[in-house]
Design an enzyme around this catalytic site. Structure first.
Site, PDB file in Angstrom:
ATOM      1  N   SER A   1       3.588   2.929  -4.769  1.00 46.10           N
ATOM      2  CA  SER A   1       3.201   1.523  -4.530  1.00 46.10           C
ATOM      3  C   SER A   1       3.193   0.934  -6.170  1.00 46.10           C
ATOM      4  CB  SER A   1       1.825   1.574  -3.961  1.00 46.10           C
ATOM      5  OG  SER A   1       1.280   0.312  -4.117  1.00 46.10           O
ATOM      6  N   THR A   2       2.825  -0.287  -6.000  1.00 46.95           N
ATOM      7  CA  THR A   2       2.924  -1.059  -7.250  1.00 46.95           C
ATOM      8  C   THR A   2       1.524  -1.833  -7.350  1.00 46.95           C
ATOM      9  OG1 THR A   2       5.372  -1.265  -7.418  1.00 46.95           O
ATOM     10  CG2 THR A   2       4.152  -2.659  -8.922  1.00 46.95           C
ATOM     11  N   HIS A   3       0.791  -1.150  -6.644  1.00 47.28           N
ATOM     12  CA  HIS A   3      -0.717  -1.763  -6.448  1.00 47.28           C
ATOM     13  C   HIS A   3      -1.593  -1.192  -7.551  1.00 47.28           C
ATOM     14  CE1 HIS A   3       0.132  -2.829  -2.069  1.00 47.28           C
ATOM     15  NE2 HIS A   3       0.801  -3.363  -2.888  1.00 47.28           N
ATOM     16  N   ASN A   4      -1.546  -1.255  -8.772  1.00 49.58           N
ATOM     17  CA  ASN A   4      -2.035  -0.813  -9.918  1.00 49.58           C
ATOM     18  C   ASN A   4      -2.981  -1.923 -10.181  1.00 49.58           C
ATOM     19  OD1 ASN A   4       1.120  -0.393 -10.285  1.00 49.58           O
ATOM     20  ND2 ASN A   4       0.301   1.055 -11.562  1.00 49.58           N
TER      21      ASN A   4
ATOM     22  N   ASN B   1      -9.813   0.516  -6.559  1.00 48.72           N
ATOM     23  CA  ASN B   1      -8.691   0.148  -5.713  1.00 48.72           C
ATOM     24  C   ASN B   1      -9.165   0.272  -4.205  1.00 48.72           C
ATOM     25  OD1 ASN B   1      -6.343  -1.170  -5.117  1.00 48.72           O
ATOM     26  ND2 ASN B   1      -5.203   0.212  -6.041  1.00 48.72           N
TER      27      ASN B   1
END
Length: 590
Positions: A515-518, A556
């Site tokens: 994912s690119t949910h950093n 997160n």
């Protein structure tokens, strides 16, 4: 290098994705002179007219609208005893760049966190006995209440034309929606997308087992929509090119389709593409910024004076620019002092792939957010995490974001190349579906971002360094979720099944996309002792610098981050307009 100075502006915005576009239109509507600087190229809508984006190799394999490692690389290590190495090819995540940023090519799942997600430390302190959880865990509450932030979630829902089923309207649970969502002040603007075959099978099975599935909340609009800024979106035609692609049908909410076409017509707004900001320039007292310096297309060094600086690039870039500019004190994991770089968190996923000889899923006919999910296994909604000693949860879903052929799932043992692969594709293309998890990820004392002492970018500045690996809390969660997914899959009776879940001895694999949910690195909080930003995303140290983005999350959650990034950015923009402009200075006293 030639040096020049631009004309003064009221506001300079660094990064023109979702957060930057929201700040641009909100502050320009307040009458301020606004200029945005974007490190990547311009990406006007005409570049993505049909059928240009329908090219899997260019957009999904060669990452045509993503940042290149040359422009946005960072270095990575598992712990402080290792030497970090640079990312030379994107793997676990792939940041966007250019006008629109990641918002141009996102999938479009627009789900809010729950009230418990926003007050996770309060929940954990109450639900878990002292000593149960990892002593290095550093979760925190967001510094606002549900009632304070909900109107801003609501506004962003309308900006995007959110499509789906309402679950909780003013405290009343609604049929067909998520019964665990926080109370909404208004229903979803638009009805849900049509279900696909796989998601309807998944939903029926999950419901029969006692779970509460609902359609994925979607920013791919189900019907024609005109948003509060006057932007018009067309109904999704389920073309199958969404995640990693710009929308060819003007149906996916993005900075381009929802905001920029409007703000670009305002005389007090302009923007410059290919403008790489290399530092925020501070006054001598170090308590206010006087502008930013960037390198333009002609490789000139340009100073942009401004009264307010908005750092709204991708999370990594915001943190790095604060470190390079001396805004706040760098985090030290040994002494736990400093705030810039702390609380970095990623997330994990996993899936079971089910193969059926007698089913066709028409996987090529889909929107990016098409699918069904349930939130029964999120913090506060189940008790097994307390019993088993882990904190967190996941959304469990069956989504169908694309049917593009490269990388399509094939049964275990099928060759990955040549004649065997071709025969496998003939036999099995369109005959599989997935049940996936998207998990929470907590923050820890030893997970952080700082400047690398060895590797530098083309302008001679240090790369950002990441220190991160899986902890037992997240791996225990994965094993627990694997059991749930396995039971649902077994109930659906596939002919074959494969799976991809982490084991208890797994390390983070940066080579495989997750994912690119950093998130994290410059987090919001109640105190400058352990946060970089106050509740209005204002730097505790330099009061005319605001930093909206995923960098502000203390940890997160299982929900995708875009809804929260939109809401906290609108919350901050309102505070700037109503309070900061009247009396510039700290909006919250330390």
């Amino acid at each position: 290098m030639q040096k020049i100075t631009n004309d003064d502006v009221d506001v300079v915005i660094v990064g023109l994705g979702w957060a930057g576009s929201i700040m641009a239109i909100e502050l320009a509507q307040a009458g301020l002179k606004v200029r945005a600087l974007e490190r990547g190229p311009d990406r006007p809508p005409e570049d993505f007219a049909y059928p240009k984006p329908a090219d899997q190799y260019a957009y999904a394999i060669r990452n045509k609208v993503f940042a290149t490692p040359r422009d946005a690389a960072l270095t990575v290590r598992y712990n402080t005893g290792e030497t970090a190495l640079p990312t030379r090819k994107w793997g676990a995540f792939a940041p966007g760049t250019g006008v629109g940023g990641s918002g141009l090519h996102w999938t479009g799942v627009l789900i809010r966190p729950t009230p418990t997600d926003l007050k996770l430390k309060t929940y954990a302190d109450k639900a878990y006995k002292r000593g149960t959880l990892d002593p290095d865990m550093r979760v925190k509450d967001f510094p606002f209440t549900w009632d304070e932030i909900e109107p801003h979630f609501d506004k962003f829902d309308k900006i995007c034309g959110l499509s789906g089923n309402t679950g909780n309207l003013n405290g009343q649970i609604q049929p067909g929606g998520d019964p665990f969502e926080g109370p909404r002040s208004n229903p979803y603007p638009l009805p849900a997308l049509h279900d696909t075959y796989n998601s309807s099978l998944f939903a029926a099975t999950a419901k029969s087992m006692g779970y509460h599935p609902f359609p994925n909340p979607s920013a791919n609009v189900s019907s024609a929509w005109t948003n509060p800024y006057g932007s018009q979106l067309a109904p999704c035609n389920y073309c199958g090119y969404c995640s990693k692609y710009p929308c060819l049908n003007y149906s996916k909410a993005s900075p381009q389709t929802a905001i920029l076409d409007v703000v670009k017509r305002m005389p007090n707004f302009d923007y410059k593409a290919n403008a790489m900001v290399i530092r925020v320039d501070l006054h001598a007292d170090k308590q206010t910024a006087r502008g930013v310096t960037y390198i333009d297309e002609q490789q000139r060094e340009v100073f942009q004076p401004a009264k307010i600086v908005i750092l709204s690039s991708f999370q990594f870039a915001n943190v790095r620019l604060m470190l390079l500019s001396g805004i706040g004190k760098p985090y030290d994991p040994i002494t736990e002092t400093g705030t810039i770089g702390r609380n970095y968190a990623f997330l994990s996923n996993g899936a079971a792939t089910l193969f059926f000889k007698d089913k066709h899923f028409n996987s090529f006919a889909t929107a990016g957010a098409t699918g069904e999910m349930f939130n029964d296994i999120s913090p506060g909604n189940f008790d097994d995490g307390i019993r088993l000693g882990f904190l967190g949860g996941a959304k469990i879903h069956s989504s169908q974001s694309t049917g593009a052929p490269i990388g399509t799932a094939l049964p275990p043992g099928t060759p990955s190349w040549g004649q065997g692969w071709k025969e496998g594709m003939v036999d099995w293309y369109d005959r599989s579906m997935k049940i996936g998890i998207t998990t929470t990820c907590q923050s820890y004392r030893g997970h952080f971002l700082d400047l690398d002492p060895t590797y530098k970018d083309p302008w001679g500045q240090p790369l950002l360094r990441m220190t991160f690996d899986w902890r037992q809390n997240e791996l225990k969660l994965q094993r627990y979720l694997r059991e749930i997914v396995g039971k649902i899959a077994k109930e659906m009776k596939p002919d074959f099944m494969s799976e991809s879940f982490l084991g208890l001895d797994s390390h983070w694999d940066i080579t495989k996309y997750v994912s690119t949910h950093n998130v994290g690195g410059a987090i919001m909080g109640d105190s400058p002792r352990d946060s970089a930003l106050n509740r209005y995303l204002q730097s505790w140290d330099v009061h005319n610098v605001f930093v909206p983005g995923g960098n502000a999350f203390p940890q997160n959650f299982q929900a995708n981050p875009t809804a929260t990034i939109g809401a906290i950015t609108l919350f901050a923009a309102e505070a700037i307009k109503n309070h900061y402009l009247k009396s510039p200075g700290p909006l919250v006293q330390a």
